[in-house]
Design a protein around this motif. Structure first.
Motif, PDB file in Angstrom:
ATOM      1  N   ASN A 490       0.887  -1.116   0.089  1.00 48.93           N
ATOM      2  CA  ASN A 490       0.103   0.004   0.122  1.00 48.93           C
ATOM      3  C   ASN A 490       0.769   1.145   0.023  1.00 48.93           C
ATOM      4  OD1 ASN A 490      -1.543   2.367   1.339  1.00 48.93           O
ATOM      5  ND2 ASN A 490      -3.194   0.810   1.356  1.00 48.93           N
ATOM      6  N   PRO A 491       0.656   2.372  -0.842  1.00 47.21           N
ATOM      7  CA  PRO A 491       1.268   3.292  -0.956  1.00 47.21           C
ATOM      8  C   PRO A 491       1.542   4.441   0.163  1.00 47.21           C
ATOM      9  CG  PRO A 491      -0.454   3.660  -2.430  1.00 47.21           C
ATOM     10  CD  PRO A 491      -0.412   2.177  -1.859  1.00 47.21           C
ATOM     11  N   PHE A 492       0.498   4.186   1.000  1.00 48.60           N
ATOM     12  CA  PHE A 492       0.385   5.049   2.149  1.00 48.60           C
ATOM     13  C   PHE A 492       0.900   4.392   3.481  1.00 48.60           C
ATOM     14  CE2 PHE A 492      -2.955   6.439  -0.658  1.00 48.60           C
ATOM     15  CZ  PHE A 492      -2.846   7.560  -0.671  1.00 48.60           C
ATOM     16  N   VAL A 493       1.519   3.106   3.501  1.00 51.12           N
ATOM     17  CA  VAL A 493       2.282   2.453   4.425  1.00 51.12           C
ATOM     18  C   VAL A 493       3.755   2.813   4.433  1.00 51.12           C
ATOM     19  CG1 VAL A 493       2.959   0.298   5.612  1.00 51.12           C
ATOM     20  CG2 VAL A 493       0.442   0.566   4.622  1.00 51.12           C
ATOM     21  N   THR A 494       3.977   3.633   5.471  1.00 54.22           N
ATOM     22  CA  THR A 494       5.521   4.119   5.555  1.00 54.22           C
ATOM     23  C   THR A 494       6.400   3.104   5.985  1.00 54.22           C
ATOM     24  OG1 THR A 494       4.537   6.327   6.157  1.00 54.22           O
ATOM     25  CG2 THR A 494       6.719   5.960   6.368  1.00 54.22           C
ATOM     26  N   MET A 495       6.116   2.465   6.978  1.00 54.82           N
ATOM     27  CA  MET A 495       7.055   1.657   7.801  1.00 54.82           C
ATOM     28  C   MET A 495       6.152   0.225   8.203  1.00 54.82           C
ATOM     29  SD  MET A 495       7.807   3.837  10.957  1.00 54.82           S
ATOM     30  CE  MET A 495       7.589   5.317  10.127  1.00 54.82           C
ATOM     31  N   LEU A 496       6.971  -0.941   8.244  1.00 57.47           N
ATOM     32  CA  LEU A 496       6.369  -2.082   9.025  1.00 57.47           C
ATOM     33  C   LEU A 496       6.917  -2.293  10.400  1.00 57.47           C
ATOM     34  CD1 LEU A 496       4.913  -4.914   8.599  1.00 57.47           C
ATOM     35  CD2 LEU A 496       6.968  -5.765   7.869  1.00 57.47           C
ATOM     36  N   ALA A 521       9.834  -4.961   0.749  1.00 55.15           N
ATOM     37  CA  ALA A 521      10.054  -3.607   1.406  1.00 55.15           C
ATOM     38  C   ALA A 521      11.099  -2.930   0.378  1.00 55.15           C
ATOM     39  CB  ALA A 521      10.645  -3.932   2.625  1.00 55.15           C
ATOM     40  N   ALA A 522      11.934  -3.537  -0.277  1.00 50.03           N
ATOM     41  CA  ALA A 522      12.987  -2.783  -0.973  1.00 50.03           C
ATOM     42  C   ALA A 522      12.423  -2.446  -2.484  1.00 50.03           C
ATOM     43  CB  ALA A 522      14.153  -3.926  -1.340  1.00 50.03           C
ATOM     44  N   GLU A 523      11.321  -3.343  -2.811  1.00 47.67           N
ATOM     45  CA  GLU A 523      10.492  -2.743  -4.195  1.00 47.67           C
ATOM     46  C   GLU A 523       9.834  -1.748  -3.853  1.00 47.67           C
ATOM     47  OE1 GLU A 523       7.757  -5.109  -7.350  1.00 47.67           O
ATOM     48  OE2 GLU A 523       8.618  -6.179  -5.798  1.00 47.67           O
ATOM     49  N   THR A 524       9.000  -1.568  -2.800  1.00 44.32           N
ATOM     50  CA  THR A 524       8.054  -0.733  -2.561  1.00 44.32           C
ATOM     51  C   THR A 524       8.617   0.540  -1.938  1.00 44.32           C
ATOM     52  OG1 THR A 524       7.437  -1.669  -0.363  1.00 44.32           O
ATOM     53  CG2 THR A 524       6.257  -2.552  -2.448  1.00 44.32           C
ATOM     54  N   GLY A 525       9.937   0.505  -1.253  1.00 44.69           N
ATOM     55  CA  GLY A 525      10.274   1.601  -0.471  1.00 44.69           C
ATOM     56  C   GLY A 525       9.779   1.791   1.030  1.00 44.69           C
ATOM     57  N   THR A 526       9.429   0.847   1.296  1.00 46.92           N
ATOM     58  CA  THR A 526       8.772   0.644   2.832  1.00 46.92           C
ATOM     59  C   THR A 526      10.033   0.326   3.787  1.00 46.92           C
ATOM     60  OG1 THR A 526       6.849  -0.560   2.070  1.00 46.92           O
ATOM     61  CG2 THR A 526       7.172  -0.502   4.315  1.00 46.92           C
ATOM     62  N   TRP A 527       9.789   1.331   4.893  1.00 48.32           N
ATOM     63  CA  TRP A 527      11.126   1.018   5.887  1.00 48.32           C
ATOM     64  C   TRP A 527      10.678  -0.032   6.696  1.00 48.32           C
ATOM     65  CZ3 TRP A 527      10.439   6.783   8.089  1.00 48.32           C
ATOM     66  CH2 TRP A 527      10.690   7.514   7.078  1.00 48.32           C
ATOM     67  N   GLN A 604       4.993   9.445  -3.173  1.00 49.30           N
ATOM     68  CA  GLN A 604       5.549  10.309  -4.537  1.00 49.30           C
ATOM     69  C   GLN A 604       5.803   9.290  -5.548  1.00 49.30           C
ATOM     70  OE1 GLN A 604       8.534  12.884  -3.137  1.00 49.30           O
ATOM     71  NE2 GLN A 604       7.209  14.643  -3.251  1.00 49.30           N
ATOM     72  N   SER A 605       6.649   8.292  -5.321  1.00 54.02           N
ATOM     73  CA  SER A 605       6.897   7.357  -6.370  1.00 54.02           C
ATOM     74  C   SER A 605       5.721   6.560  -6.730  1.00 54.02           C
ATOM     75  CB  SER A 605       8.019   6.236  -5.844  1.00 54.02           C
ATOM     76  OG  SER A 605       7.515   5.550  -4.593  1.00 54.02           O
ATOM     77  N   ASN A 606       4.843   6.426  -5.930  1.00 59.44           N
ATOM     78  CA  ASN A 606       3.629   5.747  -6.319  1.00 59.44           C
ATOM     79  C   ASN A 606       2.658   6.798  -7.137  1.00 59.44           C
ATOM     80  OD1 ASN A 606       3.245   2.404  -5.369  1.00 59.44           O
ATOM     81  ND2 ASN A 606       4.518   3.861  -4.079  1.00 59.44           N
TER      82      ASN A 606
END
Length: 610
Positions: A490-496, A521-527, A604-606
């Motif tokens: 989900n583009p709005f999820v910043t971190m797990l 996480a690497a693919e989506t940019g999730t921390w 932004q990337s999404n």
């Protein structure tokens, strides 16, 4: 006299005993709220004795104020003593078993006479627990597993459980007039998440004085053994603690050897042998001289063409022994850069130290802010204002508030209207606090199918979103992995947050494919969070080198539910260092001027943020 922490514990115990009595839930909650209020109370001890002052504290009524005053004045409370007589003292241990609440414990006590963990184990083994209404075979099996895990971890302690004791004892030893150098060694110094004992190394010319002081220390409960250079005691927390008193010259070797790990020490000693030296816990010396006994024939002539008989000494001469004044000298003598204690697990540190490629590990002062902090809006113990003030006291430039979302009913999670109210409160507070940035977020539950507890429309209005699993832990590895990967896509999820859900020494993490999650996480940019709470320290340090290799950013969060837990960031730093992380790998080392852009990067990337 009692401290405010002890008074808060007494109030919590009253609440627990009232639960067992099935008292009015509002009465139980009143004591729980009073305990929180006392923990956050910042006035003097005399104020704890003053009933009128206590009644002015939010959450404390007249009746409870009188009880707090009695506790503070006399060190006891007649009401609590009477409650305790209604139940066996060991019954409170049952609350440490996952899945057992007051109702189940009361049923076990009244119907099966279970009043301790030993009683509970016997009742499970005989099958009687499964026969009780509301329990069944599945619950009995879970209780059996929980008791087995508890026994398996006996004698083990979370790093955070014993850190305060270890640091207090180290500090007091260092202040002794006869102590020249003092360190805590062992797995504690290596920042292992689980510690089985504590090792203190002290350099002194008067070992008897240090030993006497150590044995008489207030934290020591019992003496196990005492010798001229080594003494073992058990501290009040239950952990064994060993003291070794050495000379100044022996100190760097003792510190290195007793820090470990065993595997690290083996390599160190082999490197010394390869240089013609021998290394032990007290010195670096020449390797033993090799002696060769030559065989002779019946006539007395040696079989060897050298024509020598008897014993022959090796003519090889070991290199001169370098002067070792401190631990880094020892590493240099063995052809290595100094290896930080956290890395000493024989997991690649020697190759890196030999080639000059050891990373410059993250330091506590590198952190500029943090996220994932709770307030009284959900299950936190302190207000928004108090949490922000505590962050300012720590010198943080920013703090992220992330209370629980609506599905976390047990944590009083926020629904959409309450979340909007909190956002407004944050904006209002921000308007009068120019020296710290307050980010508005949510700890959003990941539902069973991987969807989120709030719609994107609500999440889009927040500065950041922490996604977490708080329920349905029993999925297969494939199902749990799909669930989490869907959520962080989900583009709005910043971190797990706390990616495996483990509770150290209490609950194993759920089955999940961490490499697959790191790929996502690497693919989506999730921390990925390194949860600094000592009971979690999740994601585990063993996974961070792989995460770093994949380009995944770490965020160190305290998951703080009260102001004092913001200081758990120290534990997170220890785990990050153990995972070979630098400040460049940890996103909340970014200054305020850059963190805002980092928070927006995934959106932004999404294409969901202009």
């Amino acid at each position: 006299m009692m401290t405010k922490e002890q008074i808060a514990e007494a109030l919590e115990e009253i609440a627990t005993l009232l639960e067992l009595k099935e008292e009015n839930p509002f009465k139980i909650r009143a004591y729980q709220n009073a305990a929180r209020s006392i923990e956050a109370f910042g006035a003097s001890f005399s104020d704890l004795q003053n009933q009128e002052t206590l009644e002015k504290i939010p959450g404390i009524g007249k009746a409870i104020a009188a009880k707090i005053s009695e506790l503070a004045t006399t060190g006891g409370l007649k009401f609590l003593d009477e409650l305790r007589t209604e139940f066996p003292s060991a019954i409170l241990e049952l609350f440490s078993i996952p899945g057992l609440g007051a109702k189940k414990i009361k049923a076990l006590y009244e119907q099966l006479k279970v009043s301790s963990i030993a009683d509970l184990q016997a009742a499970c083994e005989s099958g009687r627990v499964a026969e009780l209404p509301g329990f069944g075979e599945a619950t009995q099996a879970k209780i059996c597993n929980a008791i087995a895990n508890r026994a398996k971890h006996a004698g083990s302690f979370q790093f955070g459980e014993i850190a305060a004791e270890a640091e207090k004892l180290r500090s007091d030893l260092a202040a002794h007039d006869d102590a020249l150098q003092v360190s805590v060694a062992g797995s504690f110094r290596r920042r292992k998440e689980i510690v089985r004992d504590l090792d203190f190394i002290v350099a002194s010319k008067i070992p008897d004085a240090i030993t006497e002081f150590f044995c008489a220390h207030p934290l020591v409960e019992t003496l196990i053994a005492r010798g001229p250079t080594k003494t073992s005691v058990r501290l009040k927390s239950g952990i064994q603690c060993d003291l070794r008193v050495v000379t100044n010259a022996e100190y760097p070797f003792a510190l290195n050897s007793f820090t470990g790990s065993k595997e690290h020490n083996i390599v160190m000693r082999n490197r010394a042998l390869n240089r013609g030296w021998t290394l032990n816990e007290y010195r670096l010396g020449p390797a033993p001289i090799v002696e060769t006994k030559l065989e002779t024939d019946k006539a007395g002539s040696p079989e060897s063409p050298t024509k020598k008989s008897g014993r022959e000494r090796s003519k090889s001469i070991a290199p001169s022994i370098p002067k070792i004044n401190e631990e880094p000298d020892l590493y240099r003598a063995l052809g290595l850069d100094f290896i930080p204690p956290e890395l000493r697990e024989n997991c690649g540190e020697f190759e890196a130290a030999e080639s000059g490629k050891l990373p410059r590990l993250i330091e506590l002062e590198n952190l500029r802010g943090t996220f994932h902090c709770h307030t009284t809006a959900s299950d936190g113990h302190n207000s928004l204002e108090e949490m922000v003030a505590a962050a300012q006291e720590l010198g943080l430039e920013y703090i992220g508030i992330a209370d629980h979302s609506r599905s976390s009913v047990q944590a009083h999670g926020l629904d959409a209207p309450r979340l909007k109210v909190q956002q407004a409160q944050i904006r209002k507070l921000q308007s009068i606090l120019p020296d710290i940035r307050i980010f508005s977020g949510i700890e959003c539950d990941i539902l069973r199918d991987g969807s989120l507890d709030f719609d994107d429309e609500i999440l889009a209005d927040l500065d950041f979103v922490v996604a977490s699993v708080h329920s349905t832990f029993n999925l297969s590895e494939a199902e749990m992995t799909r669930r989490v990967v869907r959520a962080i896509s989900n583009p709005f999820v910043t971190m797990l947050a706390h990616p495996t859900g483990r509770l150290l020494l209490k609950r194993e993490g759920y089955a999940i494919d961490i490499p697959a999650v790191l790929d996502a996480a690497a693919e989506t940019g999730t921390w990925i969070e390194l949860n600094a709470a000592p009971k979690r320290l999740d994601l585990d340090w063993r996974w961070w080198p792989l995460a770093k290799e994949k380009g995944v950013r770490c965020v160190i969060n305290p998951d703080a539910h009260r102001t004092t837990r913001l200081q758990d960031l120290w534990f997170g730093i220890g785990a990050a260092r153990k995972g070979w992380l630098t400040k460049e790998d940890v996103v909340n080392c970014l200054p305020l001027g850059k963190i805002d852009g980092a928070l927006k990067a995934k959106r932004q990337s999404n294409g969901v943020l202009e």
